[in-house]
Design a protein around this motif. Structure first.
Motif, mmCIF file in Angstrom:
data_model
loop_
_atom_site.group_PDB
_atom_site.id
_atom_site.type_symbol
_atom_site.label_atom_id
_atom_site.label_comp_id
_atom_site.label_asym_id
_atom_site.label_seq_id
_atom_site.Cartn_x
_atom_site.Cartn_y
_atom_site.Cartn_z
ATOM 1 N N TRP A 114 58.594 -18.953 28.791
ATOM 2 C CA TRP A 114 60.040 -19.175 28.615
ATOM 3 C C TRP A 114 60.632 -18.253 27.546
ATOM 4 O O TRP A 114 61.839 -18.041 27.530
ATOM 5 N N CYS A 115 59.793 -17.689 26.692
ATOM 6 C CA CYS A 115 60.275 -16.767 25.666
ATOM 7 C C CYS A 115 60.144 -15.306 26.086
ATOM 8 O O CYS A 115 60.579 -14.410 25.345
ATOM 9 N N ALA A 116 59.554 -15.056 27.246
ATOM 10 C CA ALA A 116 59.357 -13.687 27.716
ATOM 11 C C ALA A 116 60.687 -13.059 28.106
ATOM 12 O O ALA A 116 61.601 -13.751 28.575
ATOM 13 N N PRO A 117 60.822 -11.746 27.939
ATOM 14 C CA PRO A 117 62.073 -11.073 28.343
ATOM 15 C C PRO A 117 62.317 -11.170 29.843
ATOM 16 O O PRO A 117 63.464 -11.176 30.283
ATOM 17 N N ASP A 118 61.243 -11.223 30.621
ATOM 18 C CA ASP A 118 61.351 -11.396 32.075
ATOM 19 C C ASP A 118 60.550 -12.648 32.426
ATOM 20 O O ASP A 118 59.338 -12.585 32.657
ATOM 21 N N LYS B 137 54.293 -15.450 22.899
ATOM 22 C CA LYS B 137 55.661 -15.310 22.419
ATOM 23 C C LYS B 137 56.095 -16.614 21.765
ATOM 24 O O LYS B 137 55.592 -17.694 22.092
ATOM 25 N N SER B 138 57.045 -16.515 20.870
ATOM 26 C CA SER B 138 57.607 -17.703 20.236
ATOM 27 C C SER B 138 59.099 -17.490 20.055
ATOM 28 O O SER B 138 59.547 -16.393 19.683
ATOM 29 N N CYS B 139 59.878 -18.521 20.364
ATOM 30 C CA CYS B 139 61.320 -18.429 20.242
ATOM 31 C C CYS B 139 61.895 -19.840 20.315
ATOM 32 O O CYS B 139 61.174 -20.808 20.569
ATOM 33 N N LYS B 140 63.192 -19.952 20.131
ATOM 34 C CA LYS B 140 63.858 -21.227 20.354
ATOM 35 C C LYS B 140 63.823 -21.477 21.853
ATOM 36 O O LYS B 140 64.262 -20.633 22.644
ATOM 37 N N ASN B 141 63.285 -22.620 22.282
ATOM 38 C CA ASN B 141 63.109 -22.858 23.705
ATOM 39 C C ASN B 141 63.311 -24.334 24.043
ATOM 40 O O ASN B 141 63.422 -25.179 23.150
ATOM 41 N N THR B 142 63.331 -24.625 25.343
ATOM 42 C CA THR B 142 63.570 -26.002 25.804
ATOM 43 C C THR B 142 62.357 -26.588 26.528
ATOM 44 O O THR B 142 62.493 -27.551 27.276
ATOM 45 N N VAL B 143 61.173 -26.020 26.321
ATOM 46 C CA VAL B 143 59.988 -26.505 27.028
ATOM 47 C C VAL B 143 59.711 -27.970 26.699
ATOM 48 O O VAL B 143 59.411 -28.786 27.589
ATOM 49 N N THR B 144 59.827 -28.334 25.421
ATOM 50 C CA THR B 144 59.613 -29.741 25.039
ATOM 51 C C THR B 144 60.645 -30.639 25.709
ATOM 52 O O THR B 144 60.314 -31.726 26.209
ATOM 53 N N MET B 145 61.877 -30.195 25.744
ATOM 54 C CA MET B 145 62.939 -30.969 26.389
ATOM 55 C C MET B 145 62.636 -31.155 27.878
ATOM 56 O O MET B 145 62.767 -32.259 28.425
ATOM 57 N N GLN B 146 62.213 -30.080 28.535
ATOM 58 C CA GLN B 146 61.902 -30.161 29.954
ATOM 59 C C GLN B 146 60.729 -31.107 30.199
ATOM 60 O O GLN B 146 60.728 -31.885 31.159
ATOM 61 N N TYR B 147 59.727 -31.048 29.342
ATOM 62 C CA TYR B 147 58.565 -31.938 29.447
ATOM 63 C C TYR B 147 59.004 -33.395 29.341
ATOM 64 O O TYR B 147 58.579 -34.245 30.125
ATOM 65 N N ASN B 148 59.865 -33.678 28.380
ATOM 66 C CA ASN B 148 60.352 -35.051 28.197
ATOM 67 C C ASN B 148 61.171 -35.526 29.388
ATOM 68 O O ASN B 148 61.071 -36.687 29.811
#
Length: 272
Positions: A193-197, A214-225
């Motif tokens: 989710w942090c990848a440019p593509d 990669k590391s960035c501000k992301n919504t993976v935790t939100m999507q998991y929940n």
């Protein structure tokens, strides 16, 4: 669709989805399979329960059938799952986290209406920009798929993504790292989710399990929940536009047929 309905509802024993988390091997003993109705049992509540289950999926093995703890129902065990069938064979309820109430005559999952509306609201909380979309130019159907880079069935589904698109189906992926937040699986999905593509990163991760960290501000935790709240029991989890769950992995042509039937059923209801 009859077989598909029961297999989808019995998500925990479906062979088309990866378990949410590793489970220890069961040590439970298996009861002898419930006998098929005979001349002496035909017409009994037990026979109607067995017939109702067979009507949904003739390949399912009923391990046990007997009295239920509540009046008016029989209790059956199928693939380690407890199922309650009304004495007249009309209604079937699956116990457990993936429980559903089925009408065996109309082949309808009566629980899906309420669950579908809830899922639509939950999915609306995830911005469109946070979905990884693989779509044909003018899709006939759009499905939301909670996916995981480590799940074999998720990889199989993605390996056929061009075939889904050729069937007129747009696939909008959401992240569900089934090993949990903070796991290596979770970190891989964050990297995707942090990848440019994102599309290329997801395809690479599913083809060989590798993805550049990669590391960035992301919504993976939100999507998991959201996936947990939507009733996910395994990946992939395929949701139609109305929130109806269409099981785990479903081949492209079969998914198109299921989606067409959902649309036809909705049209018939609105026109009646």
């Amino acid at each position: 669709m009859k077989r598909f309905l029961l297999v989808a509802a019995l998500g925990a024993i479906s062979l088309s989805a990866c378990a949410q988390t590793p489970q220890p091997a069961s040590q439970a003993t298996v009861s002898p399979a419930a006998p098929a109705p005979t001349a002496s049992t035909a017409g009994t509540a037990d026979a109607r329960a067995i017939a109702a289950i067979a009507g949904l999926n003739p390949d399912v093995k009923v391990e046990h059938v007997g009295a239920a703890p509540m009046p008016g129902f029989r209790e059956a065990i199928v693939g380690g799952q407890v199922i309650y069938v009304s004495d007249d064979g009309r209604y079937l309820f699956l116990a457990g986290a993936g429980g559903a109430l089925l009408d065996t005559r109309t082949q309808k999952n009566l629980s899906e209406g309420a669950l579908g509306k809830m899922r639509i609201k939950l999915l609306a909380t995830i911005p469109a920009s946070e979905r990884i979309v693989f779509a044909p130019p003018n899709p006939t159907h759009t499905v939301t798929v909670f996916t995981d880079v480590e799940c074999g069935y998720c990889r199989k589904m993605h390996s056929e993504i061009k075939e889904y698109n050729a069937q007129g189906i747009a696939v909008e992926y959401l992240a569900f790292p089934r090993m949990g937040i903070g796991s290596e699986d979770f970190n891989k999905m964050v990297s995707v989710w942090c990848a440019p593509d994102r599309k290329a990163a997801l395809t690479l991760a599913k083809s060989n399990g590798q993805v550049a960290s990669k590391s960035c501000k992301n919504t993976v935790t939100m999507q998991y929940n959201v996936g947990q709240r939507a009733g996910l029991t395994g990946t992939p989890m395929i949701l139609a536009a109305d929130g109806t769950q269409l099981g785990g992995y479903v081949p492209p042509k079969a998914l198109r047929i299921a989606l067409d039937k959902l649309d036809a059923d909705r049209t018939a209801v609105s026109g009646s």
